[in-house]
Design a protein around this motif. Structure first.
Motif, PDB file in Angstrom:
ATOM      1  N   GLU A  46       1.362  -1.535  -0.218  1.00  0.00           N
ATOM      2  CA  GLU A  46       0.211   0.054  -0.042  1.00  0.00           C
ATOM      3  C   GLU A  46       0.411   1.638   0.183  1.00  0.00           C
ATOM      4  O   GLU A  46       0.910   2.261  -1.507  1.00  0.00           O
ATOM      5  CB  GLU A  46      -0.943   0.073   0.904  1.00  0.00           C
ATOM      6  N   GLN A  47       2.048   0.961   0.829  1.00  0.00           N
ATOM      7  CA  GLN A  47       3.068   2.434   0.850  1.00  0.00           C
ATOM      8  C   GLN A  47       3.282   2.586  -0.502  1.00  0.00           C
ATOM      9  O   GLN A  47       3.525   3.630  -0.869  1.00  0.00           O
ATOM     10  CB  GLN A  47       3.864   2.197   1.965  1.00  0.00           C
ATOM     11  N   SER A  48       3.635   2.087  -1.243  1.00  0.00           N
ATOM     12  CA  SER A  48       4.344   1.940  -1.912  1.00  0.00           C
ATOM     13  C   SER A  48       3.509   2.381  -3.624  1.00  0.00           C
ATOM     14  O   SER A  48       3.732   3.383  -4.236  1.00  0.00           O
ATOM     15  CB  SER A  48       5.583   0.695  -3.373  1.00  0.00           C
ATOM     16  N   PHE A  49       2.663   2.015  -3.248  1.00  0.00           N
ATOM     17  CA  PHE A  49       1.483   2.278  -4.481  1.00  0.00           C
ATOM     18  C   PHE A  49       1.016   3.966  -4.034  1.00  0.00           C
ATOM     19  O   PHE A  49       0.940   4.583  -5.121  1.00  0.00           O
ATOM     20  CB  PHE A  49      -0.207   1.536  -4.438  1.00  0.00           C
ATOM     21  N   ASN A  50       1.272   4.267  -2.316  1.00  0.00           N
ATOM     22  CA  ASN A  50       0.488   5.611  -2.566  1.00  0.00           C
ATOM     23  C   ASN A  50       1.458   6.733  -2.057  1.00  0.00           C
ATOM     24  O   ASN A  50       1.268   7.459  -3.499  1.00  0.00           O
ATOM     25  CB  ASN A  50       0.297   5.492  -1.024  1.00  0.00           C
ATOM     26  N   ASN A  51       3.312   6.153  -2.600  1.00  0.00           N
ATOM     27  CA  ASN A  51       4.396   6.957  -2.881  1.00  0.00           C
ATOM     28  C   ASN A  51       4.476   7.385  -4.492  1.00  0.00           C
ATOM     29  O   ASN A  51       4.722   8.406  -4.881  1.00  0.00           O
ATOM     30  CB  ASN A  51       5.435   5.949  -2.470  1.00  0.00           C
ATOM     31  N   ARG A  55       3.443  10.972  -5.669  1.00  0.00           N
ATOM     32  CA  ARG A  55       4.703  11.076  -6.645  1.00  0.00           C
ATOM     33  C   ARG A  55       4.384  12.061  -7.950  1.00  0.00           C
ATOM     34  O   ARG A  55       5.806  12.687  -8.753  1.00  0.00           O
ATOM     35  CB  ARG A  55       5.920  10.719  -6.241  1.00  0.00           C
ATOM     36  N   SER A  56       3.783  10.671  -8.840  1.00  0.00           N
ATOM     37  CA  SER A  56       3.650  10.756  -9.780  1.00  0.00           C
ATOM     38  C   SER A  56       4.365   9.702 -10.657  1.00  0.00           C
ATOM     39  O   SER A  56       5.234  10.771 -11.450  1.00  0.00           O
ATOM     40  CB  SER A  56       3.008  12.244 -10.310  1.00  0.00           C
ATOM     41  N   ASN A  57       4.980   9.565 -10.058  1.00  0.00           N
ATOM     42  CA  ASN A  57       5.938   8.418  -9.852  1.00  0.00           C
ATOM     43  C   ASN A  57       5.474   7.141 -10.773  1.00  0.00           C
ATOM     44  O   ASN A  57       6.066   6.491 -10.356  1.00  0.00           O
ATOM     45  CB  ASN A  57       7.135   8.135  -8.841  1.00  0.00           C
TER      46      ASN A  57
END
Length: 86
Positions: A46-51, A55-57
């Motif tokens: 979840e944290q990776s998805f949110n990041n 960040r539009s990364n």
């Protein structure tokens, strides 16, 4: 400089599109990560998805993976709307 600004606007558009489609379907971040894994084998916490989203990364492939995972069949882009906001 205009091209850079346009790229930033498109990144924001993609991020907002993912979030709005999730919201319309009442899909949480946890559920989105499950769907990405189940349907496409894309494993994200979840944290990776949110990041990525905040960040539009992410690249265009990830955008379409998200759309597919939540069942979006058609995507309509209003390029004129994006250009008018520049």
């Amino acid at each position: 400089e205009r091209c850079t600004f346009m790229a930033i606007k498109l990144d924001e558009y993609a991020k907002n599109k993912i979030r709005s489609e999730m919201k319309m379907r009442s899909i949480t971040t946890e559920k989105m990560c499950e769907l990405l894994n189940e349907k496409l084998g894309v494993k994200l916490k979840e944290q990776s998805f949110n990041n990525k989203i905040s960040r539009s990364n992410f690249n265009v492939t990830f955008f379409f993976q998200c759309m597919y995972a939540i069942g979006v069949k058609n995507i309509h882009f209003e390029i004129e709307d994006i250009e008018n906001k520049l």
